[in-house]
Design a protein around this motif. Structure first.
Motif, PDB file in Angstrom:
ATOM      1  N   TYR A 194      -0.110   5.519   4.428  1.00  0.00           N
ATOM      2  CA  TYR A 194       1.213   6.145   4.497  1.00  0.00           C
ATOM      3  C   TYR A 194       1.296   7.156   5.637  1.00  0.00           C
ATOM      4  O   TYR A 194       2.265   7.157   6.413  1.00  0.00           O
ATOM      5  CB  TYR A 194       1.530   6.813   3.157  1.00  0.00           C
ATOM      6  N   TYR A 240       2.264   1.725  -3.393  1.00  0.00           N
ATOM      7  CA  TYR A 240       1.189   2.206  -4.263  1.00  0.00           C
ATOM      8  C   TYR A 240       0.991   3.715  -4.094  1.00  0.00           C
ATOM      9  O   TYR A 240       0.886   4.461  -5.081  1.00  0.00           O
ATOM     10  CB  TYR A 240      -0.091   1.445  -3.931  1.00  0.00           C
ATOM     11  N   GLN A 241       0.951   4.183  -2.848  1.00  0.00           N
ATOM     12  CA  GLN A 241       0.711   5.599  -2.598  1.00  0.00           C
ATOM     13  C   GLN A 241       1.872   6.462  -3.083  1.00  0.00           C
ATOM     14  O   GLN A 241       1.664   7.505  -3.720  1.00  0.00           O
ATOM     15  CB  GLN A 241       0.486   5.842  -1.102  1.00  0.00           C
ATOM     16  N   ARG A 275       2.005   6.778  -6.871  1.00  0.00           N
ATOM     17  CA  ARG A 275       0.979   7.683  -7.408  1.00  0.00           C
ATOM     18  C   ARG A 275       1.334   9.151  -7.170  1.00  0.00           C
ATOM     19  O   ARG A 275       0.849  10.030  -7.883  1.00  0.00           O
ATOM     20  CB  ARG A 275      -0.374   7.376  -6.764  1.00  0.00           C
ATOM     21  N   GLN A 276       2.170   9.420  -6.164  1.00  0.00           N
ATOM     22  CA  GLN A 276       2.539  10.805  -5.866  1.00  0.00           C
ATOM     23  C   GLN A 276       3.598  11.343  -6.818  1.00  0.00           C
ATOM     24  O   GLN A 276       3.787  12.557  -6.917  1.00  0.00           O
ATOM     25  CB  GLN A 276       3.061  10.908  -4.432  1.00  0.00           C
ATOM     26  N   MET A 278       0.822  -1.205   0.000  1.00  0.00           N
ATOM     27  CA  MET A 278       0.000   0.000   0.000  1.00  0.00           C
ATOM     28  C   MET A 278       0.863   1.265   0.000  1.00  0.00           C
ATOM     29  O   MET A 278       0.568   2.233  -0.715  1.00  0.00           O
ATOM     30  CB  MET A 278      -0.931  -0.005   1.220  1.00  0.00           C
ATOM     31  N   VAL A 279       1.940   1.263   0.787  1.00  0.00           N
ATOM     32  CA  VAL A 279       2.831   2.428   0.818  1.00  0.00           C
ATOM     33  C   VAL A 279       3.497   2.617  -0.542  1.00  0.00           C
ATOM     34  O   VAL A 279       3.607   3.736  -1.050  1.00  0.00           O
ATOM     35  CB  VAL A 279       3.884   2.272   1.935  1.00  0.00           C
ATOM     36  N   ASN A 286      -5.195   7.651   5.456  1.00  0.00           N
ATOM     37  CA  ASN A 286      -4.484   6.771   4.523  1.00  0.00           C
ATOM     38  C   ASN A 286      -3.344   6.059   5.235  1.00  0.00           C
ATOM     39  O   ASN A 286      -2.871   6.496   6.295  1.00  0.00           O
ATOM     40  CB  ASN A 286      -3.964   7.565   3.320  1.00  0.00           C
ATOM     41  N   ARG A 299      -6.590  -2.386  -0.910  1.00  0.00           N
ATOM     42  CA  ARG A 299      -6.375  -1.062  -0.325  1.00  0.00           C
ATOM     43  C   ARG A 299      -7.192  -0.901   0.959  1.00  0.00           C
ATOM     44  O   ARG A 299      -6.690  -0.361   1.956  1.00  0.00           O
ATOM     45  CB  ARG A 299      -6.740   0.023  -1.341  1.00  0.00           C
TER      46      ARG A 299
END
Length: 206
Positions: free
Chosen positions: A183, A38-39, A42-43, A35-36, A181, A105
């Motif tokens: 992160y 993924y985040q 996306r950033q 998940m981290v 979220n 997620r």
């Protein structure tokens, strides 16, 4: 599972029941890592770009004849090995985002909340309502509660005075319930949830 509720003045305000399927799971590092990743992917802006040999300015004239020069068979000066030539295999504008199923997620968020609860790094506040945006008041309250690096999640609407007072304090993040979220939960030492945030999370995971 039960958890104590406190106020900003560090006084007890009863207890609250935390759902086991959200705060009582055995944390899985693999889910949190996915998940981290993924985040953070996306950033990334993905706006890096260099020019290839077809994009740089320059003549396309063949610089030396094909045979007889004793040198290599160069086409033109825009080749990557020449100064001012195009970059070979340089970065291009693209998205760095990776795919992650919606169910994964949602499960990762449950495991992040459970990780904080299991480690004793979860604090439940009655509310964070303030009548004036005083940073000193918030710092004093955090001192009483033992909060240094903290993520604070309020209900659907943030208390504007509290958000203004807390934004000048280092290592303190304040988010509405819909902004929670994985992160941000993991990057801070403590997670603070208001009772309004708990109600929003309960409705979200139903």
């Amino acid at each position: 599972m039960k958890a104590d509720v406190t106020t900003l003045e560090a006084k007890k305000a009863g207890t609250v029941d935390l759902p086991e399927d959200v705060f009582g799971l055995e944390p899985r590092a693999d889910l949190l890592h996915r998940m981290v990743t993924y985040q953070l992917a996306r950033q990334q802006a993905g706006t890096h770009k260099t020019k290839g040999r077809s994009e740089v300015a320059g003549s396309t004239k063949k610089i030396v004849r094909q045979k007889g020069s004793g040198g290599a068979r160069h086409g033109n000066k825009k080749a990557p090995q020449f100064r001012g030539g195009g970059k070979a295999f340089g970065p291009v504008v693209r998205s760095h985002a990776v795919n992650l199923p919606k169910k994964i997620r949602a499960l990762a968020l449950r495991h992040a909340l459970s990780a904080k609860a299991t480690a004793g790094e979860l604090v439940i506040l009655e509310d964070v309502n303030m009548t004036a945006p005083k940073t000193k008041t918030v710092k004093d309250a955090f001192g009483k509660l033992g909060l240094n690096s903290v993520l604070i999640i309020d209900g659907p609407e943030l208390n504007e005075n509290f958000a203004l007072a807390a934004r000048n304090i280092p290592h303190v993040d304040v988010l509405p319930a819909q902004g929670i979220n994985v992160y941000d939960i993991l990057r801070r030492d403590k997670l603070v949830l208001t009772k309004a945030a708990l109600d929003s999370l309960e409705a979200r995971f139903k």
